[in-house]
Design a protein around this motif. Structure first.
Motif, PDB file in Angstrom:
ATOM      1  N   THR A   1     -39.740 -37.627 -15.075  1.00  0.00           N
ATOM      2  CA  THR A   1     -39.400 -36.211 -15.120  1.00  0.00           C
ATOM      3  C   THR A   1     -40.249 -35.497 -14.083  1.00  0.00           C
ATOM      4  N   SER A   2     -39.582 -34.746 -13.202  1.00  0.00           N
ATOM      5  CA  SER A   2     -40.264 -33.981 -12.159  1.00  0.00           C
ATOM      6  C   SER A   2     -39.628 -32.607 -12.076  1.00  0.00           C
ATOM      7  N   ALA A   3     -40.467 -31.593 -12.049  1.00  0.00           N
ATOM      8  CA  ALA A   3     -39.990 -30.205 -12.001  1.00  0.00           C
ATOM      9  C   ALA A   3     -39.000 -29.926 -13.132  1.00  0.00           C
ATOM     10  N   GLY A   4     -39.244 -30.546 -14.285  1.00  0.00           N
ATOM     11  CA  GLY A   4     -38.418 -30.314 -15.457  1.00  0.00           C
ATOM     12  C   GLY A   4     -37.105 -31.064 -15.483  1.00  0.00           C
ATOM     13  N   VAL A   5     -36.831 -31.896 -14.475  1.00  0.00           N
ATOM     14  CA  VAL A   5     -35.576 -32.639 -14.404  1.00  0.00           C
ATOM     15  C   VAL A   5     -35.865 -34.126 -14.637  1.00  0.00           C
ATOM     16  N   ALA A   6     -35.171 -34.714 -15.622  1.00  0.00           N
ATOM     17  CA  ALA A   6     -35.363 -36.126 -15.946  1.00  0.00           C
ATOM     18  C   ALA A   6     -34.414 -36.992 -15.120  1.00  0.00           C
ATOM     19  N   SER A   7     -34.926 -38.122 -14.669  1.00  0.00           N
ATOM     20  CA  SER A   7     -34.100 -39.077 -13.927  1.00  0.00           C
ATOM     21  C   SER A   7     -33.218 -39.849 -14.895  1.00  0.00           C
TER      22      SER A   7
ATOM     23  N   PHE B   1     -51.113 -42.560  -9.504  1.00  0.00           N
ATOM     24  CA  PHE B   1     -50.772 -42.040  -8.174  1.00  0.00           C
ATOM     25  C   PHE B   1     -49.334 -41.582  -8.212  1.00  0.00           C
ATOM     26  N   VAL B   2     -49.066 -40.432  -7.561  1.00  0.00           N
ATOM     27  CA  VAL B   2     -47.700 -39.917  -7.461  1.00  0.00           C
ATOM     28  C   VAL B   2     -47.477 -39.412  -6.047  1.00  0.00           C
ATOM     29  N   SER B   3     -46.367 -39.821  -5.439  1.00  0.00           N
ATOM     30  CA  SER B   3     -45.930 -39.285  -4.152  1.00  0.00           C
ATOM     31  C   SER B   3     -44.409 -39.140  -4.245  1.00  0.00           C
ATOM     32  N   PRO B   4     -43.768 -38.558  -3.241  1.00  0.00           N
ATOM     33  CA  PRO B   4     -42.312 -38.417  -3.319  1.00  0.00           C
ATOM     34  C   PRO B   4     -41.557 -39.745  -3.454  1.00  0.00           C
ATOM     35  N   LEU B   5     -42.158 -40.854  -3.009  1.00  0.00           N
ATOM     36  CA  LEU B   5     -41.451 -42.138  -3.038  1.00  0.00           C
ATOM     37  C   LEU B   5     -42.083 -43.198  -3.937  1.00  0.00           C
ATOM     38  N   GLN B   6     -43.206 -42.880  -4.584  1.00  0.00           N
ATOM     39  CA  GLN B   6     -43.905 -43.911  -5.349  1.00  0.00           C
ATOM     40  C   GLN B   6     -44.680 -43.295  -6.500  1.00  0.00           C
ATOM     41  N   ILE B   7     -44.661 -43.991  -7.636  1.00  0.00           N
ATOM     42  CA  ILE B   7     -45.492 -43.623  -8.781  1.00  0.00           C
ATOM     43  C   ILE B   7     -46.172 -44.895  -9.280  1.00  0.00           C
ATOM     44  N   ASN B   8     -47.496 -44.858  -9.380  1.00  0.00           N
ATOM     45  CA  ASN B   8     -48.257 -45.970  -9.946  1.00  0.00           C
ATOM     46  C   ASN B   8     -48.659 -45.572 -11.360  1.00  0.00           C
ATOM     47  N   PHE B   9     -48.383 -46.447 -12.340  1.00  0.00           N
ATOM     48  CA  PHE B   9     -48.642 -46.107 -13.734  1.00  0.00           C
ATOM     49  C   PHE B   9     -49.143 -47.316 -14.511  1.00  0.00           C
ATOM     50  N   VAL B  10     -49.647 -47.043 -15.706  1.00  0.00           N
ATOM     51  CA  VAL B  10     -50.129 -48.076 -16.609  1.00  0.00           C
ATOM     52  C   VAL B  10     -48.974 -48.511 -17.504  1.00  0.00           C
TER      53      VAL B  10
ATOM     54  N   PRO C   1     -54.208 -39.235 -16.061  1.00  0.00           N
ATOM     55  CA  PRO C   1     -53.505 -38.119 -16.664  1.00  0.00           C
ATOM     56  C   PRO C   1     -52.062 -38.490 -17.013  1.00  0.00           C
ATOM     57  N   LEU C   2     -51.495 -37.783 -17.940  1.00  0.00           N
ATOM     58  CA  LEU C   2     -50.096 -38.004 -18.306  1.00  0.00           C
ATOM     59  C   LEU C   2     -49.151 -37.259 -17.380  1.00  0.00           C
ATOM     60  N   THR C   3     -49.648 -36.230 -16.696  1.00  0.00           N
ATOM     61  CA  THR C   3     -48.870 -35.501 -15.694  1.00  0.00           C
ATOM     62  C   THR C   3     -49.679 -35.488 -14.411  1.00  0.00           C
ATOM     63  N   LEU C   4     -49.021 -35.816 -13.311  1.00  0.00           N
ATOM     64  CA  LEU C   4     -49.700 -35.846 -12.012  1.00  0.00           C
ATOM     65  C   LEU C   4     -48.691 -35.443 -10.953  1.00  0.00           C
ATOM     66  N   GLY C   5     -49.046 -34.506 -10.107  1.00  0.00           N
ATOM     67  CA  GLY C   5     -48.136 -34.053  -9.059  1.00  0.00           C
ATOM     68  C   GLY C   5     -46.848 -33.475  -9.630  1.00  0.00           C
TER      69      GLY C   5
ATOM     70  N   ALA D   1     -45.220 -34.627 -12.128  1.00  0.00           N
ATOM     71  CA  ALA D   1     -44.355 -35.675 -12.678  1.00  0.00           C
ATOM     72  C   ALA D   1     -44.937 -36.251 -13.954  1.00  0.00           C
ATOM     73  N   THR D   2     -44.035 -36.658 -14.840  1.00  0.00           N
ATOM     74  CA  THR D   2     -44.399 -37.459 -16.003  1.00  0.00           C
ATOM     75  C   THR D   2     -43.491 -38.680 -15.998  1.00  0.00           C
ATOM     76  N   LEU D   3     -43.931 -39.713 -16.697  1.00  0.00           N
ATOM     77  CA  LEU D   3     -43.160 -40.951 -16.740  1.00  0.00           C
ATOM     78  C   LEU D   3     -43.208 -41.497 -18.157  1.00  0.00           C
ATOM     79  N   ARG D   4     -42.053 -41.894 -18.658  1.00  0.00           N
ATOM     80  CA  ARG D   4     -41.966 -42.503 -19.986  1.00  0.00           C
ATOM     81  C   ARG D   4     -41.404 -43.914 -19.837  1.00  0.00           C
ATOM     82  N   VAL D   5     -42.073 -44.861 -20.497  1.00  0.00           N
ATOM     83  CA  VAL D   5     -41.604 -46.242 -20.542  1.00  0.00           C
ATOM     84  C   VAL D   5     -41.246 -46.512 -22.003  1.00  0.00           C
TER      85      VAL D   5
END
Length: 196
Positions: free
Chosen positions: A45-51, A20-29, A1-5, A7-11
């Motif tokens: 991006t988590s809860a609408g806030v981008a890092s 996989f998504v946890s508070p300390l780790q995200i595994n992505f392609v 999925p593009l969103t999990l827990g 969170a979304t991630l852009r590279v």
């Protein structure tokens, strides 16, 4: 999925599939579109806030074989080809048995790099035609060169590579015979199989 827990991630701005998504780790392609790049920018991006953007290094290949302990060492997640049997001691896992010299094994890995006929980023690999690695993979079993007959994406899976190799006739026997994969001049971690 593009969103999990949540969170979304852009590279490099590409929305990236998550495993996989946890508070300390995200595994992505890592998107195929980044082939040949040495680094990329990552934003979560988590809860609408981008890092803040973080730069990560990329490599043409970073092979890693799967192990049954999920730590990358010890008994490999290695099947005897054409069976559902792990190449392990009898009874160590349901249906496991030692591999015989001359039998073919299926090694499973990540990080083997570019493939011919790549699927869309996040899509499962197809079976016809197969997606084969563009770099040549080699393997050793017990330190002995093992013929690789296929190296590419495992059909029906996202980001999972499969390497089919044959146990050499002069491979050592034992309960913890080391297996190493090399691609693009980079060696994988070492896992083990049982050979009789």
């Amino acid at each position: 999925p593009l969103t999990l827990g949540g969170a979304t991630l852009r590279v490099e701005g590409i929305e990236t599939p998550l495993f996989f998504v946890s508070p300390l780790q995200i595994n992505f392609v890592v998107p195929w579109e980044l082939e040949g790049r040495a680094q990329a920018s990552v934003v979560v991006t988590s809860a609408g806030v981008a890092s803040a953007a973080q730069t990560v290094s990329l490599a043409p290949a970073a092979p890693a074989l799967f192990a049954t302990n999920q730590r990358g060492s010890g008994q490999g997640a290695v099947l005897i080809s054409g069976t559902a049997s792990l190449a392990a001691a009898r009874g160590a896992f349901p249906g496991s048995r030692p591999a015989a010299r001359g039998e073919y094994l299926e090694l499973y890995a990540i990080g083997l790099g570019a493939v011919a006929n790549p699927p869309a980023t996040g899509a499962a690999a197809g079976a016809n035609p197969l997606s084969t690695t563009t770099a040549v993979a080699t393997a050793t079993i017990g330190g002995v060169a093992a013929p690789v007959v296929f190296s590419g994406l495992a059909a029906g899976f996202v980001g999972l590579y499969q390497i089919n190799t044959q146990v050499p006739p002069d491979a050592p026997a034992g309960g913890a015979v080391p297996v190493v994969l090399t691609i693009g001049g980079v060696a994988s971690n070492t896992v083990t199989v049982t050979v009789e």
